[in-house]
Design an enzyme around this catalytic site. Structure first.
Site, short mmCIF file in Angstrom:
data_model
loop_
_atom_site.label_atom_id
_atom_site.label_comp_id
_atom_site.label_asym_id
_atom_site.label_seq_id
_atom_site.Cartn_x
_atom_site.Cartn_y
_atom_site.Cartn_z
N LYS A 337 8.16 -3.15 39.53
CA LYS A 337 6.67 -3.09 39.71
C LYS A 337 5.88 -2.89 38.26
O LYS A 337 5.02 -3.27 38.21
CB LYS A 337 6.13 -2.22 40.70
N PHE A 403 2.01 1.90 53.50
CA PHE A 403 0.84 3.06 53.98
C PHE A 403 1.21 3.35 55.51
O PHE A 403 1.70 2.10 55.95
CB PHE A 403 -0.62 2.29 53.87
#
Length: 417
Positions: A337, A403
């Protein structure tokens, strides 16, 4: 029953650092950052003005113009990466039982751009619901595998997985299980996401989740660096085609690697924050190892979730040390990332591709943008900072956490006949 062995026979990637698998891999091992100023909308009033957008991508170069207009970008991306993977794997659908070929696809948000545009049209109008007839079919997440199945005539298992940033990894695990349980011979899996728009960037800004390093976008994603301060949004898609081993051998398929384990867990802690001691992360890696019948000593590389957030990076590193013990210091760890940004529901797909190619090529992609050590991290861990490293990789693990506390992890190993 004896479980079938499952291998990877096709790959496709559409990413901020390359629009094909080969371009993506070259970008990774050369430490290329995909971040830059956002070009898709006016960011003047936004806290974050940059992201990892796709470069030189026009859907109409790959799809019929009329068809492309009926598709949200997240579906366009899915179709393009899958077309590359299908070509890569050499699947002749006329010689394959397509009743046993499925599509399981992940996305965290789906047709966000379409939803934003339709709501904008409604609220800026006179209140009359002049809604595009393609609105619902463009928005729903399961439409991506639907379109893939229709394009190739695939009648096997077909659905979507939605677990925020773990979505694509959950799709792979489901695909792996359906094949080894002999429900399907081939499954196209992966994920796509298209959230670099006003609603996406504005929403994550409101959560204080994004980096705001507007003066230096290319180094904004800094996993495991002392000055990390949020993730960088990314977009794109990745396709991993899984196939039952004997089926692949019978048609003379190219085999990249074998998928040997998948793990899932929940943090049960907070809607966005990971467990501070990494309990869910530890559990998901342990579950994947147990499923693969491997020990911590068998893993040479972990492609970590590593989002460049203050809490997440610490939690994951603690989980690795806690689970792997002394074996943690023999590992290479890296967060790709740092180069691609965070593709949310598609992250697990492109990071699985990075992991598969690391196993195949014996090269660990780096964690770029490391400038300052953080005492929060064990100094004996090898985060593969700033430069790719060559080493024999027998087996590697890829982690994704979402999440809601959703955790998923997959393990790939070198294929041995």
């Amino acid at each position: 029953m004896e479980l079938k062995r499952v291998v990877v026979t096709g790959l496709g990637a559409l990413t901020p650092i390359g629009n094909t698998t080969q371009e993506f891999w070259e970008g990774l091992i050369n430490g290329v950052s995909g971040a830059g100023p956002i070009t898709g909308f006016d960011t003047e009033k936004f806290k974050t003005k940059f992201a990892c957008e796709l470069k030189n991508f026009n859907a109409e170069d790959h799809l019929d113009k009329k068809e492309a207009r009926k598709l949200d970008p997240f579906v366009q991306y899915a179709l393009v990466s899958t077309a590359e993977a299908v070509k890569d794997g050499g699947y002749d659908w006329e010689k394959i039982d397509t009743n046993r070929v499925g599509v399981i696809w992940g996305s965290g948000i789906g047709g966000f751009k379409t939803f934003q545009e339709e709501m904008k049209n409604f609220f800026l109008g006179d209140g009359t619901p002049r809604i595009n007839p393609f609105f619902i079919p463009k928005v729903i997440i399961d439409i991506a595998p639907g379109h893939i199945s229709m394009k190739y005539g695939l009648r096997g298992p077909n659905f979507s997985t939605v677990s925020a940033c773990a979505s694509a990894t959950n799709a792979m695990i489901d695909a792996f299980n359906y094949i080894r349980l002999d429900i399907a011979d081939i499954i196209i899996s992966g994920g796509s996401e298209a959230i670099i728009n006003e609603a996406g960037i504005g929403g994550f800004n409101a959560m204080h989740a994004l980096s705001t390093r507007n003066d230096d976008p290319k180094t904004a994603s800094r996993p495991f660096d002392k000055d990390r301060e949020g993730f960088v949004a990314g977009e794109g898609a990745g396709t991993i085609i899984l196939e039952e081993l004997e089926h692949a051998k019978a048609r003379g398929a190219k085999i990249y690697a074998e998928i040997v384990g998948g793990g899932m867990s929940a943090d049960a802690n907070h809607i966005t924050a990971p467990h501070p001691q990494g309990l869910g992360a530890r559990l998901v890696m342990a579950n994947a190892l147990r499923d693969a019948k491997l020990t911590t000593a068998d893993i040479d590389y972990i492609n970590v979730h590593g989002t460049s957030t203050p809490l997440g990076d610490v939690s994951e590193s603690r989980a690795i040390v806690d689970l792997f013990g002394e074996d943690a210091y023999k590992l290479n760890i890296s967060s790709t990332k740092s180069m691609t940004g965070h593709l949310l529901g598609a992250a697990g797909a492109i990071e699985a591709i990075a992991t598969i190619l690391a196993v195949k090529n014996d090269i660990v992609p780096p964690t770029i943008n490391h400038f300052t050590d953080d005492p929060e991290f064990d100094p004996k861990l090898n985060f593969t900072f700033n430069k790719a490293q060559k080493r024999v990789i027998r087996a590697a693990q890829s982690n994704t956490f979402g999440f809601g506390g959703h955790n998923a992890s997959v393990i790939f190993k070198k294929y041995e006949g």
